[in-house]
Write an enzyme that holds these catalytic residues in place. Structure first.
Site, mmCIF file in Angstrom:
data_model
loop_
_atom_site.group_PDB
_atom_site.id
_atom_site.type_symbol
_atom_site.label_atom_id
_atom_site.label_comp_id
_atom_site.label_asym_id
_atom_site.label_seq_id
_atom_site.Cartn_x
_atom_site.Cartn_y
_atom_site.Cartn_z
ATOM 1 N N CYS A 140 5.041 31.022 -15.430
ATOM 2 C CA CYS A 140 5.467 31.197 -16.598
ATOM 3 C C CYS A 140 5.801 32.725 -17.125
ATOM 4 O O CYS A 140 6.793 32.992 -17.428
ATOM 5 C CB CYS A 140 4.965 30.530 -17.606
ATOM 6 N N GLU A 171 1.913 26.450 -24.703
ATOM 7 C CA GLU A 171 2.336 27.531 -23.802
ATOM 8 C C GLU A 171 3.239 27.026 -22.893
ATOM 9 O O GLU A 171 3.001 26.173 -22.013
ATOM 10 C CB GLU A 171 0.855 27.774 -23.174
#
Length: 485
Positions: free
Chosen positions: A287, A253
């Site tokens: 993110c 991720e």
């Protein structure tokens, strides 16, 4: 603070112990520089000990009735709820999260724990037909074994828990390495919670260390079958390379450069609210944050005026103050890097509608526009409070700009026509996109992950079963097979 010093140890095979490395990781409060803890680093030998403890404990845990595994996770949830205020204070102190951010992280952590509790009972096998007469094919879903988890600093409690809890629920053991800037919230705090919930020794081990001490030991060690990594794409590429060389699975991720698109028929006031939150939540250290805000020229003037005014009103300061909306960046290196990036971009010709300045690790928000199409800042992840406003003419140009990035994690489209938004969302090369909402979302049962340089694989819900288990085929011949010799 005794809370931090009490947890400033390695946790291996159910024992709290100092690391045997020759230097310490110093845990600082990023707002005021207070030293929270000093932790001797774990050595490569201690990483080996952690993995071997996990291997010894894992099979018995896999054989444990899943209802019993579920009961342990239920106790974990209860402990998190009981200690919510204490954990929230730790998030504020260790990573400079505002009180709003700490509450957001804890809310999600509890939701993901509730999903992990149910996950313990969800893996199911299959019985498949065979072309061979008399044969029965059984396909079992079994734990992968030992999982290595490497977590980031921005949502350390949540993002460590997000891999650790499902992996344990599904019958695996875990070795967790938290980020060195958040060793407590991302590491030993979880170990303490699971220990107090009655998790058997060896199933969760926490090693606080650094690549300077252990190199790639955490990745190359022969015991873990899967590495779950959350962090930058630069490090993620290295993790993927080492895992491939050692025939391990990697769940990655990684970073993002999300676009929030405001079409000509959008509710401008609502889009402004969504964009400000999506860019500046947790100082932009997310993110999924909306690095790039794309605005149709038909509403550009109105949107820009309202957006800049709202950003200018954000309160920058002590994250412990409930009124603070922008706290410190995680460390001085990050603060300097973000400030330098803004200065360089303006020097290259961009217009600063707001030009943020650094005061220690506090960096006030910037809003930049007038960027050249080839500006490097358009193609990179900015882990700080900097928004890029980009005008466009029509849907096709919006899609082209949104896709002009090596990343593909999240995004959003604001429009008065939902199906128009969905059509545009389908054209954008990203793992997740949200219509008439922000870009920063994570939910327990939806597949979470990105395309391109934003990662490999998916987490959450049934995706956790794919991530942390494997399949085993056992065939049974009830009759007699015919062999050619």
């Amino acid at each position: 603070m005794s809370f931090f010093t009490d947890l400033a140890h390695q946790y291996i095979d159910g024992e709290w112990r100092p690391g045997k490395g020759s230097w310490d990781i110093i845990d600082f409060n990023p707002f005021d520089g207070e030293k929270l803890a000093s932790i001797p680093v774990a050595t490569a030998d201690e990483v080996d000990q952690a993995y071997r403890a996990a291997e010894r404990a894992q099979q018995a845990w896999a054989d444990t009735n899943p209802y019993s595994r579920r009961a342990v996770l239920e106790k974990v949830l209860g402990i998190v709820e009981e200690r919510e205020q204490e954990i929230g204070e730790a998030i504020v102190a260790e990573l400079g999260g505002t009180r709003l951010k700490a509450g957001f992280e804890l809310h999600l952590a509890k939701e993901f724990l509730r999903e992990a509790i149910q996950l313990a009972l969800r893996p199911a096998g299959q019985i498949l037909p065979s072309p061979t007469e008399g044969k029965e094919n059984r396909v079992y879903r079994v734990p992968a074994g030992v999982i290595g988890v490497i977590s980031p600093f921005n949502f350390p409690f949540l993002l460590s828990l997000k891999s650790v809890a499902p992996a344990l629920a599904l019958g695996n053991a875990v070795v967790l390495k938290p980020h060195q800037n958040t060793p407590i919230c991302g590491g030993t705090l979880l170990a303490k919670v699971f220990e107090d919930a009655g998790l058997p020794a060896g199933l969760l081990n926490v090693v606080i260390t650094d690549i300077a001490e252990i190199g790639d030991t955490l990745l190359e060690h022969p015991i873990p079958q899967i590495i779950s990594f959350t962090g930058s794409d630069k490090v993620g590429r290295h993790v993927a390379t080492v895992c491939a060389q050692n025939l391990k699975r990697a769940v990655l991720e990684l970073g993002g450069n999300s676009a929030l698109i405001v079409l000509d028929d959008a509710d401008v006031d609502y889009a402004v609210d969504a964009a400000v939150f999506s860019r500046y939540v947790h100082q932009g250290q997310v993110c999924m944050a909306a690095n790039r805000i794309l605005v149709d020229r038909a509403v550009e003037a109105e949107f820009t005026e309202k957006f800049v005014a709202k950003v200018a009103s954000l309160t920058v300061g002590d994250p412990a103050d409930p009124a603070t909306q922008i706290g410190p960046l995680i460390n001085s290196s990050q603060a300097e890097s973000v400030s330098k990036l803004v200065d360089q971009t303006v020097a290259a010709g961009a217009t600063a509608l707001l030009h943020g300045r650094a005061d220690g690790n506090l960096v006030s928000p910037s809003v930049l526009t007038g960027l050249a199409a080839d500006s490097p800042v358009l193609h990179q992840e900015i882990f700080g409070p900097v928004a890029l406003l980009i005008p466009f003419d029509g849907e096709d140009e919006a899609v082209r700009i949104a896709n002009d990035t090596p990343y593909g994690l999240s995004g959003a489209v604001h429009t008065g026509n939902i199906e128009r938004g969905v059509r545009i969302g389908q054209r954008i090369h990203t793992g997740m996109i949200h219509i008439n909402d922000g870009t920063v979302h994570d939910e327990p049962i939806v597949p979470f992950g990105g395309e391109k340089s934003s990662g490999l694989g998916r987490l959450n819900g049934d995706s956790m079963i794919e991530a942390f288990t494997t399949q085993k085929w056992i065939s049974i011949q009830h009759g007699r097979s015919r062999f050619p010799f």
